[in-house]
Design a protein around this motif. Structure first.
Motif, mmCIF file in Angstrom:
data_model
loop_
_atom_site.group_PDB
_atom_site.id
_atom_site.type_symbol
_atom_site.label_atom_id
_atom_site.label_comp_id
_atom_site.label_asym_id
_atom_site.label_seq_id
_atom_site.Cartn_x
_atom_site.Cartn_y
_atom_site.Cartn_z
ATOM 1 N N LEU A 1 0.857 -1.181 0.000
ATOM 2 C CA LEU A 1 0.000 0.000 0.000
ATOM 3 C C LEU A 1 0.888 1.223 0.000
ATOM 4 O O LEU A 1 2.048 1.177 0.419
ATOM 5 C CB LEU A 1 -0.985 -0.006 1.177
ATOM 6 N N ASP A 2 0.325 2.352 -0.471
ATOM 7 C CA ASP A 2 1.073 3.606 -0.469
ATOM 8 C C ASP A 2 0.106 4.745 -0.204
ATOM 9 O O ASP A 2 -1.002 4.768 -0.751
ATOM 10 C CB ASP A 2 1.786 3.814 -1.817
ATOM 11 N N VAL A 3 0.520 5.667 0.656
ATOM 12 C CA VAL A 3 -0.269 6.854 0.966
ATOM 13 C C VAL A 3 0.489 8.069 0.468
ATOM 14 O O VAL A 3 1.696 8.216 0.728
ATOM 15 C CB VAL A 3 -0.514 6.983 2.483
ATOM 16 N N ARG A 4 -0.197 8.941 -0.248
ATOM 17 C CA ARG A 4 0.405 10.194 -0.701
ATOM 18 C C ARG A 4 -0.642 11.281 -0.495
ATOM 19 O O ARG A 4 -1.648 11.313 -1.194
ATOM 20 C CB ARG A 4 0.802 10.081 -2.182
ATOM 21 N N GLY A 5 -0.424 12.140 0.505
ATOM 22 C CA GLY A 5 -1.420 13.176 0.798
ATOM 23 C C GLY A 5 -2.749 12.543 1.170
ATOM 24 O O GLY A 5 -2.846 11.772 2.129
ATOM 25 N N ASN A 6 -3.780 12.839 0.377
ATOM 26 C CA ASN A 6 -5.118 12.314 0.657
ATOM 27 C C ASN A 6 -5.475 11.099 -0.201
ATOM 28 O O ASN A 6 -6.641 10.697 -0.254
ATOM 29 C CB ASN A 6 -6.170 13.411 0.454
ATOM 30 N N ALA A 7 -4.487 10.535 -0.880
ATOM 31 C CA ALA A 7 -4.736 9.360 -1.728
ATOM 32 C C ALA A 7 -4.025 8.143 -1.144
ATOM 33 O O ALA A 7 -2.901 8.238 -0.654
ATOM 34 C CB ALA A 7 -4.247 9.616 -3.153
ATOM 35 N N MET A 8 -4.701 6.999 -1.208
ATOM 36 C CA MET A 8 -4.082 5.736 -0.790
ATOM 37 C C MET A 8 -4.394 4.675 -1.836
ATOM 38 O O MET A 8 -5.550 4.513 -2.238
ATOM 39 C CB MET A 8 -4.619 5.285 0.576
ATOM 40 N N ALA A 9 -3.363 3.973 -2.280
ATOM 41 C CA ALA A 9 -3.531 2.866 -3.224
ATOM 42 C C ALA A 9 -3.122 1.576 -2.522
ATOM 43 O O ALA A 9 -2.107 1.536 -1.826
ATOM 44 C CB ALA A 9 -2.668 3.090 -4.465
ATOM 45 N N TYR B 1 -8.291 4.766 -2.440
ATOM 46 C CA TYR B 1 -9.136 5.414 -1.442
ATOM 47 C C TYR B 1 -8.823 6.900 -1.364
ATOM 48 O O TYR B 1 -7.670 7.318 -1.525
ATOM 49 C CB TYR B 1 -8.895 4.810 -0.046
ATOM 50 N N ASP B 2 -9.872 7.685 -1.071
ATOM 51 C CA ASP B 2 -9.713 9.068 -0.653
ATOM 52 C C ASP B 2 -9.660 9.033 0.872
ATOM 53 O O ASP B 2 -10.607 8.584 1.517
ATOM 54 C CB ASP B 2 -10.911 9.895 -1.142
ATOM 55 N N VAL B 3 -8.545 9.465 1.456
ATOM 56 C CA VAL B 3 -8.389 9.386 2.914
ATOM 57 C C VAL B 3 -8.364 10.785 3.536
ATOM 58 O O VAL B 3 -7.747 11.002 4.585
ATOM 59 C CB VAL B 3 -7.117 8.581 3.298
ATOM 60 N N THR B 4 -9.083 11.723 2.904
ATOM 61 C CA THR B 4 -9.161 13.088 3.438
ATOM 62 C C THR B 4 -9.726 13.068 4.850
ATOM 63 O O THR B 4 -9.195 13.690 5.761
ATOM 64 C CB THR B 4 -10.048 13.980 2.547
ATOM 65 N N ASN B 5 -10.833 12.355 5.027
ATOM 66 C CA ASN B 5 -11.403 12.167 6.361
ATOM 67 C C ASN B 5 -11.517 10.666 6.593
ATOM 68 O O ASN B 5 -10.530 9.973 6.595
ATOM 69 C CB ASN B 5 -12.746 12.893 6.465
ATOM 70 N N GLN B 6 -12.761 10.177 6.782
ATOM 71 C CA GLN B 6 -12.919 8.721 6.863
ATOM 72 C C GLN B 6 -12.600 8.123 5.494
ATOM 73 O O GLN B 6 -13.071 8.636 4.475
ATOM 74 C CB GLN B 6 -14.369 8.386 7.267
ATOM 75 N N PRO B 7 -11.787 7.058 5.441
ATOM 76 C CA PRO B 7 -11.409 6.507 4.128
ATOM 77 C C PRO B 7 -12.631 6.132 3.296
ATOM 78 O O PRO B 7 -13.564 5.490 3.783
ATOM 79 C CB PRO B 7 -10.586 5.268 4.499
ATOM 80 N N ARG B 8 -12.608 6.589 2.032
ATOM 81 C CA ARG B 8 -13.728 6.326 1.139
ATOM 82 C C ARG B 8 -13.168 5.696 -0.135
ATOM 83 O O ARG B 8 -12.233 6.235 -0.736
ATOM 84 C CB ARG B 8 -14.423 7.655 0.812
ATOM 85 N N GLU B 9 -13.741 4.557 -0.512
ATOM 86 C CA GLU B 9 -13.244 3.874 -1.716
ATOM 87 C C GLU B 9 -13.591 4.697 -2.956
ATOM 88 O O GLU B 9 -14.744 5.005 -3.209
ATOM 89 C CB GLU B 9 -13.867 2.478 -1.817
ATOM 90 N N HIS B 10 -12.551 5.037 -3.698
ATOM 91 C CA HIS B 10 -12.737 5.845 -4.911
ATOM 92 C C HIS B 10 -12.826 4.952 -6.151
ATOM 93 O O HIS B 10 -13.563 5.244 -7.087
ATOM 94 C CB HIS B 10 -11.561 6.817 -5.043
ATOM 95 N N MET B 11 -12.071 3.861 -6.126
ATOM 96 C CA MET B 11 -11.996 3.021 -7.321
ATOM 97 C C MET B 11 -11.511 1.639 -6.917
ATOM 98 O O MET B 11 -10.711 1.483 -6.001
ATOM 99 C CB MET B 11 -11.003 3.655 -8.305
#
Length: 343
Positions: A163-171, A182-192
């Motif tokens: 896994l990798d986190v960069r700012g508000n993105a996590m793959a 995932y968008d991890v700006t707040n609670q993680p939300r699956e983007h794709m």
């Protein structure tokens, strides 16, 4: 598709006291030239790196060990550079505040969480100050360092491979070629959620510095460049690398530079710098004669750390005890790694 290339060589600095077994991760502090390595011998090691006019040296500062010297597989820093989080085969997420040594050298760093299976990858979510760990128990667990139970859990379709986190993105990459963004700006939300564009098992995944996509590497010497936005999907592509004649090698790690260019390192012992936007090979290093297991650029982008050591991809029967495990530091001038416009 093919990359055009440019190459030059200078000797790289060999970091002292690199450990007794395979090196599984190299992580730089986001605020200083402090380098952390994790090792299959159970050790987490710290160096202070100094660079002046391209001359580099690393001073060993400290070491802690996981319980029973269980292999440590991954590491990440807090954004202020004060704390290192590590995890691995002892199934524990551990926290080491740099500068605080355990009274007994055999005392492992403080445990802040656990999985039911080994933990393969770890990251820090800057917007929520949570640590995320991905395990072979098919879980993504989210930890607040002050509480022993996860503050969130996501069930993955398979075992986490990277896994990798960069700012508000996590793959996140798992077994069976699943990729989740995932968008991890707040609670993680699956983007794709998608299948890897590559035919064979995923080995590594890394987010673009601008968070618009990710690069994924496979065991079959191939990298896929993927964008998260549907409008940019036409720019997706894959390319072959880490191949010699008819032999094909795993891409062990993908490390992005602040410029958006990146390095791949492989089981063929080769490091290569690439420019995805202009589809160019920027630099090829001379082979090291043993796998390059992991790598990373420092925050400034002028130092590149990579480890030449057994990557355990062929199991214990190919492990040769006594073979040195080495960490190298490569001073990286801008002209080696900045994007070059196509001629």
């Amino acid at each position: 598709m093919a990359f055009s290339s440019a190459s030059s060589d200078r000797p790289d600095y060999n970091v002292p006291q690199a450990g007794n077994d395979g090196i599984s991760s190299l992580t730089w502090s986001p605020t200083a030239n402090i380098l952390i390595s994790t090792n299959w011998d159970g050790g987490v090691r710290c160096w202070e790196v100094q660079e002046q006019m391209g001359q580099v040296q690393a001073i060993p500062k400290a070491q802690v060990n996981h319980e029973n010297n269980a292999p440590v597989l991954c590491s990440t820093f807090s954004p202020d550079g004060s704390t290192v989080f590590t995890a691995g085969a002892d199934k524990a997420v551990r926290m080491w505040k740099l500068g605080q040594q355990p009274a007994n050298p055999n005392t492992p760093p403080q445990q802040i969480g656990a999985h039911t299976q080994p933990i393969k990858s770890i990251g820090f979510l800057p917007s929520t100050n949570l640590i995320v760990s991905g395990g072979w128990d098919n879980k993504l667990n989210f930890w607040d360092a002050r509480t022993p139970n996860p503050v969130g859990v996501i069930d993955l379709p398979e075992r986490c491979y990277d896994l990798d986190v960069r700012g508000n993105a996590m793959a996140v990459a798992t077994a069976q070629k699943h990729i989740l963004v995932y968008d991890v700006t707040n609670q993680p939300r699956e983007h794709m959620r998608k299948e890897s564009p590559l035919k064979y098992q995923t080995r590594c995944i890394s987010c673009f510095p601008d968070m618009t996509g990710f690069a994924v590497g496979s065991i079959e010497g191939r990298v896929g460049i993927q964008y998260n936005n549907k409008a940019q999907e036409k720019n997706n592509f894959a390319f072959k690398c880490h191949r010699q004649d008819s032999n094909v090698f795993a891409v062990n790690a993908i490390a992005f530079h602040p410029f958006g260019t990146f390095a791949t390192v492989g089981a063929d012992g080769v490091v290569t710098f690439w420019d995805k936007d202009n589809k160019q090979k920027l630099k090829g290093f001379s082979p090291k004669g043993k796998p390059i297991s992991c790598a990373n650029f420092n925050a400034q982008g002028n130092l590149f750390a990579y480890a030449a050591s057994y990557d355990w991809s062929k199991g214990s029967s190919f492990y040769s005890q006594g073979t040195p495990n080495e960490i190298y530091l490569h001073f990286t001038p801008e002209d080696e790694i900045k994007p070059k416009k196509k001629r």
